[in-house]
Write a protein that holds these residues in place. Structure first.
Motif, short mmCIF file in Angstrom:
data_model
loop_
_atom_site.label_atom_id
_atom_site.label_comp_id
_atom_site.label_asym_id
_atom_site.label_seq_id
_atom_site.Cartn_x
_atom_site.Cartn_y
_atom_site.Cartn_z
N PRO A 210 0.84 -1.22 0.00
CA PRO A 210 0.00 0.00 0.00
C PRO A 210 0.86 1.25 0.00
O PRO A 210 1.90 1.31 0.66
CB PRO A 210 -0.81 -0.14 1.29
N TRP A 211 0.42 2.26 -0.75
CA TRP A 211 1.20 3.48 -0.86
C TRP A 211 0.95 4.44 0.31
O TRP A 211 1.82 5.24 0.66
CB TRP A 211 0.83 4.20 -2.17
N GLY A 212 -0.26 4.43 0.86
CA GLY A 212 -0.63 5.44 1.86
C GLY A 212 0.31 5.54 3.04
O GLY A 212 0.91 6.60 3.28
N PRO A 213 0.50 4.47 3.82
CA PRO A 213 1.35 4.57 5.01
C PRO A 213 2.79 4.99 4.72
O PRO A 213 3.31 5.89 5.39
CB PRO A 213 1.27 3.16 5.61
N PRO A 214 3.49 4.39 3.75
CA PRO A 214 4.88 4.85 3.53
C PRO A 214 4.95 6.29 3.03
O PRO A 214 5.84 7.04 3.43
CB PRO A 214 5.42 3.86 2.49
N VAL A 215 4.01 6.68 2.13
CA VAL A 215 4.00 8.08 1.69
C VAL A 215 3.71 9.00 2.86
O VAL A 215 4.31 10.08 3.00
CB VAL A 215 2.97 8.27 0.56
N GLY A 216 2.77 8.60 3.73
CA GLY A 216 2.45 9.41 4.90
C GLY A 216 3.63 9.56 5.84
O GLY A 216 3.90 10.66 6.35
N ARG A 217 4.39 8.47 6.07
CA ARG A 217 5.56 8.56 6.94
C ARG A 217 6.63 9.45 6.34
O ARG A 217 7.28 10.25 7.05
CB ARG A 217 6.11 7.16 7.20
N MET A 218 6.83 9.32 5.05
CA MET A 218 7.81 10.18 4.38
C MET A 218 7.39 11.65 4.45
O MET A 218 8.20 12.54 4.76
CB MET A 218 7.97 9.75 2.91
N ALA A 219 6.09 11.91 4.18
CA ALA A 219 5.60 13.29 4.23
C ALA A 219 5.69 13.85 5.65
O ALA A 219 6.02 15.03 5.84
CB ALA A 219 4.15 13.33 3.72
N LEU A 301 -1.29 19.91 5.78
CA LEU A 301 -0.32 18.92 5.32
C LEU A 301 0.00 17.90 6.41
O LEU A 301 0.15 16.70 6.16
CB LEU A 301 0.96 19.61 4.84
N THR A 302 0.11 18.38 7.66
CA THR A 302 0.39 17.47 8.77
C THR A 302 -0.77 16.50 8.96
O THR A 302 -0.55 15.29 9.16
CB THR A 302 0.63 18.26 10.06
N ASP A 303 -1.99 17.00 8.90
CA ASP A 303 -3.16 16.12 9.03
C ASP A 303 -3.21 15.13 7.87
O ASP A 303 -3.58 13.96 8.06
CB ASP A 303 -4.44 16.96 9.07
N LEU A 304 -2.86 15.60 6.66
CA LEU A 304 -2.87 14.70 5.51
C LEU A 304 -1.87 13.56 5.69
O LEU A 304 -2.17 12.40 5.37
CB LEU A 304 -2.53 15.50 4.24
N ALA A 305 -0.68 13.87 6.23
CA ALA A 305 0.32 12.83 6.47
C ALA A 305 -0.19 11.81 7.48
O ALA A 305 0.02 10.60 7.33
CB ALA A 305 1.62 13.45 6.95
N GLN A 306 -0.86 12.27 8.52
CA GLN A 306 -1.41 11.35 9.51
C GLN A 306 -2.53 10.50 8.91
O GLN A 306 -2.62 9.29 9.18
CB GLN A 306 -1.93 12.14 10.71
N ASP A 307 -3.41 11.14 8.11
CA ASP A 307 -4.51 10.39 7.51
C ASP A 307 -4.00 9.32 6.55
O ASP A 307 -4.57 8.23 6.47
CB ASP A 307 -5.44 11.36 6.76
N LEU A 308 -2.93 9.63 5.81
CA LEU A 308 -2.37 8.63 4.89
C LEU A 308 -1.85 7.41 5.64
O LEU A 308 -1.81 6.31 5.09
CB LEU A 308 -1.24 9.25 4.06
N GLN A 309 -1.48 7.60 6.90
CA GLN A 309 -0.95 6.48 7.68
C GLN A 309 -2.03 5.73 8.45
O GLN A 309 -1.93 4.51 8.62
CB GLN A 309 0.09 6.99 8.68
N HIS A 310 -3.08 6.44 8.89
CA HIS A 310 -4.01 5.83 9.84
C HIS A 310 -5.47 5.85 9.40
O HIS A 310 -6.26 5.07 9.95
CB HIS A 310 -3.88 6.53 11.20
#
Length: 456
Positions: A210-219, A301-310
């Motif tokens: 899945p792309w979401g969690p790794p992209v979110g952690r990187m972001a 952007l911070t919320d987006l990074a968290q949402d991509l992970q969780h």
């Protein structure tokens, strides 16, 4: 031994097999399956050895005949000339020695005069045992791990290789051979198979996770370190520049969207007012690093990074975007372009001796060769690696390597084996016959003299 004494220009010995060779009897009188008759065509070197062997056989035979003639003459005249008894004894001893050594030499390779005397024709009869013993001897004494490692350590392979690589022509030869290997590899490889492998790797390592969690952690790491601020500054600067350069555009947009009953001069005043406020707003955002807009962007952007992970919904949206961007056709095209690019770039580089890849590769090879010569620590490590590798190969495959000798000898025809060995050592063995004739003569003379003086 019957061999073809005429030299040939052929460099490698060949064997012609006749399908009509008769059955043979073994040493016990039983029938053995017929084996193809072997007609050896001698190389120039073998023909020379065969000629020398025949010459030595003739010398030994002539010496035996000479002893026989002397014996007959001395035996016939010894009563008339008593001193001929000593000559007869010497000739008699010489004949005995010559015959005994002829029998010993002949017994190695064949039955003397065709008589199957026990313990004769040793090589043809015990060919397989000789091959096995030779293989065991080589395995025990030469294919020893310690012997191989000591020999490699004594010749300093890394130093010799380093001198060659750093010297003239070494790097060029390696680059040339490497280019040939690359071209040959590309000819052997099937493009469709390679593209399938690349496509499989892309799907397994790029699309399957899945792309979401790794992209979110990187972001999250990027946003936490503030690396996105330069991008925000760029966007705000472009917005301010556009606003400053598009007064008429803003005024026209306001006029187009105002009610028709509003007078035109009012539209102009409102348009100017809107433009001025927008310009002030963009300049304020541009100048104030802690402006509310900037803080809102950071929070978004911070919320987006968290949402991509969780957030499952956001993760699902990211997966949907991935599926749209990299569907089956796109993945296949990506694999095809990747392989075509790699293949074309490498073939172009290796075909051009002045290409950047070739030049850098040669420089790297020379540098490595120089380090092997000058860096004792590196040279020691390389020698140790080579020794360990050779030790492992010997330790693991020593029986297989020695088995080549045993299996090769086992495949040879018994008579062929005897002929091969006699061709190599027969000339020297004929000296045994000559020495036996001479030693037998001296021994016969000495024995007769002692006996005659003692009892005569």
């Amino acid at each position: 031994m019957q061999v073809n004494s005429e030299p040939t220009t052929q460099q490698d010995s060949t064997e012609e097999l006749s399908p009509e060779s008769p059955e043979r009897k073994d040493e016990h009188g039983g029938r053995t399956p017929a084996r193809p008759a072997v007609v050896r065509q001698l190389t120039a070197g073998d023909a020379e050895k065969a000629a020398a062997l025949r010459k030595m056989k003739v010398v030994a035979l002539c010496l035996l005949i000479a002893m026989a003639v002397v014996f007959v003459v001395a035996f016939a005249l010894q009563k008339q000339y008593p001193w001929l008894e000593y000559v007869r004894a010497a000739a008699e001893g010489g004949m005995v020695g010559a015959l005994a050594d002829w029998f010993a030499v002949t017994a190695l390779f064949r039955y003397p005069m065709g008589l199957k005397i026990p313990h004769t024709a040793i090589i043809p009869r015990r060919k397989d045992q000789i091959g096995a013993s030779l293989g065991e001897f080589v395995e025990t004494n030469f294919l020893s791990e310690q012997v191989v490692q000591d020999k490699l350590a004594s010749i300093n392979i890394s130093g010799k290789v380093g001198s060659w690589l750093s010297g003239p022509g070494g790097a060029e030869r390696v680059a040339k051979e490497g280019a040939a290997v690359i071209r040959g590899t590309f000819k052997v490889l099937n493009d469709d198979d390679v593209q399938a492998v690349i496509e499989g790797m892309v799907r397994r390592h790029l699309l399957a996770p899945p792309w979401g969690p790794p992209v979110g952690r990187m972001a999250e790491r990027i946003f936490a370190d503030g690396h996105h601020h330069k991008l925000v500054d760029l966007l705000v600067d472009r917005a301010a520049d556009w606003m400053a350069a598009n007064h008429q555009t803003v005024s026209r947009l306001v006029t187009e969207r105002s009610p028709q009953w509003v007078p035109s001069f009012v539209d102009g005043l409102v348009g100017d007012k809107v433009y001025i406020e927008l310009l002030k707003f963009t300049r304020a955002v541009q100048d104030d690093q802690q402006h509310q807009v900037r803080l809102s962007i950071d929070k978004y952007l911070t919320d987006l990074a968290q949402d991509l992970q969780h957030d499952p919904a956001m993760i699902a949206r990211a997966e949907g975007i991935k599926a749209q961007v990299l569907g089956d056709p796109e993945v296949r095209e990506l694999a095809s372009r990747t392989w075509a690019t790699i293949k074309g770039a490498l073939l172009t580089a290796v075909d051009d001796p002045d290409s950047e890849l070739t030049v850098k590769f040669k420089a790297a090879v020379r540098d490595f060769g120089t380090r092997l010569v000058t860096d004792e620590e590196l040279a020691g490590k390389v020698n140790a690696w080579i020794g360990d590798a050779a030790g492992y190969l010997v330790r693991t495959y020593r029986s297989d390597i020695a088995g080549v000798i045993t299996d090769t000898v086992a495949r040879w025809d018994a008579e062929e084996t005897s002929q091969k060995i006699e061709l190599q050592v027969g000339k020297d063995l004929q000296f045994i016959r000559i020495n036996g004739t001479v030693v037998g003569s001296l021994a016969g003379l000495a024995i007769f003299t002692v006996a005659h003086l003692t009892f005569g």
